[in-house]
Scaffold this motif. Sequence first.
Motif, PDB file in Angstrom:
ATOM      1  N   PRO A   1      47.925  41.954  28.123  1.00  0.00           N
ATOM      2  CA  PRO A   1      48.595  42.921  29.009  1.00  0.00           C
ATOM      3  C   PRO A   1      49.529  43.819  28.207  1.00  0.00           C
ATOM      4  O   PRO A   1      50.007  43.436  27.134  1.00  0.00           O
ATOM      5  N   THR A   2      49.779  44.997  28.716  1.00  0.00           N
ATOM      6  CA  THR A   2      50.697  45.907  28.042  1.00  0.00           C
ATOM      7  C   THR A   2      52.130  45.402  28.191  1.00  0.00           C
ATOM      8  O   THR A   2      52.445  44.613  29.091  1.00  0.00           O
ATOM      9  N   THR A   3      52.984  45.879  27.296  1.00  0.00           N
ATOM     10  CA  THR A   3      54.394  45.483  27.398  1.00  0.00           C
ATOM     11  C   THR A   3      54.998  45.975  28.710  1.00  0.00           C
ATOM     12  O   THR A   3      55.868  45.303  29.292  1.00  0.00           O
ATOM     13  N   LYS A   4      54.525  47.111  29.196  1.00  0.00           N
ATOM     14  CA  LYS A   4      55.017  47.630  30.477  1.00  0.00           C
ATOM     15  C   LYS A   4      54.670  46.688  31.614  1.00  0.00           C
ATOM     16  O   LYS A   4      55.507  46.425  32.498  1.00  0.00           O
ATOM     17  N   ASN A   5      53.448  46.164  31.612  1.00  0.00           N
ATOM     18  CA  ASN A   5      53.017  45.224  32.651  1.00  0.00           C
ATOM     19  C   ASN A   5      53.790  43.917  32.553  1.00  0.00           C
ATOM     20  O   ASN A   5      54.169  43.324  33.571  1.00  0.00           O
TER      21      ASN A   5
END
Length: 350
Positions: free
Chosen positions: A214-218
């Motif tokens: 997953p992205t760091t934003k997620n």
Amino acid sequence: MYKMISRTALPKGMNMLEPLKHTSIQRGLVKAEREMEKTGKVANLKQYWFSRYINYIKNYESTLEQKFPRTMQMYRVFSVGSRDVYTDLKRFVTAVKRQGSNGVDCLTREELQLMHTMPRDLRKLSPLFLLSAVPFTNYIIFPLALYFPRYLLTSHYWTLQQRLEFMLSEHKVRLRHNRPLFRCMQAELKSIKDKALRIKWQDAIACLGSGTHPTTKNIVACSKLFSGPPYSLDNLKRRHLKELLAIHGMSLWRPFKRKRLMERGMLILRMDRAIVREGGVKEMSNEAMRWALSFRGVNPANMSIESMRNWLEQWLIVSALVDQNNISLLLHSPILLAYNHSTNWILIYN
């Protein structure tokens, strides 16, 4: 019969004692020159014998190296290693004093790392030092330590090849618990009551299950799950706790599991803060980055410098939003950011 020299026979303006005066000066100059020559010869002689002595020592070491290679190797390993232990011990004592005066948050990244590794190293070396003090045990204990360096010695005494080998071996043991921990995280998905948050977390779990991350934003968007049910330290189930301890290389049999996990999480968080405070990842040495990646769940072997920096910067983005309340997020980040990392999979399946 002595011939008398009349005063009138001398040139005008010349004293009768003038020739004697010039003769004494010349004698003094000659004497000074002889003393300088003598001093120079003594200095050259000393330099000659000193150089001969140095050459003798060098030749003597090479002779010992040829006749007793194993003994000389043992000597070098323990002399260099003991010097490194002594140096780190002095730095450790200094760090302890600084912590007592200004608190743990004032320590540098290297000092925090030393505070983590040095107590364990001293416990490991204590039997060796105590037994070596007993007469005639050196002939047994030192060869035995060299034969089992991983169990009887610390990294101060290891070669570069041994350090890499032992690091990979330990890292591989920790990686075996990644999948069980991921299954524990999956099992709690249905217990999330917030529907919007559950959908976001389901996407993160799906990324991990499909072979990506997953992205760091997620991850940051789902950080609330780690400050309360179901993933905070106070809400983790027994098996989940054990797997979380295992991926961080911590003992499963010692008591106070939640407290020890909190201490490990705060140690990682303080190291992250120190990295940022000291100029960021770009200011870290290559060896420091390798240790940092391994400590956070990534196998650094065969990774380029740029790849190590990029991964550690992604970790720091997540770490920047972590505090003591959601420290469990940092403890689970080796799964969220490194579960499908190529170097980890290569280590597991090779």
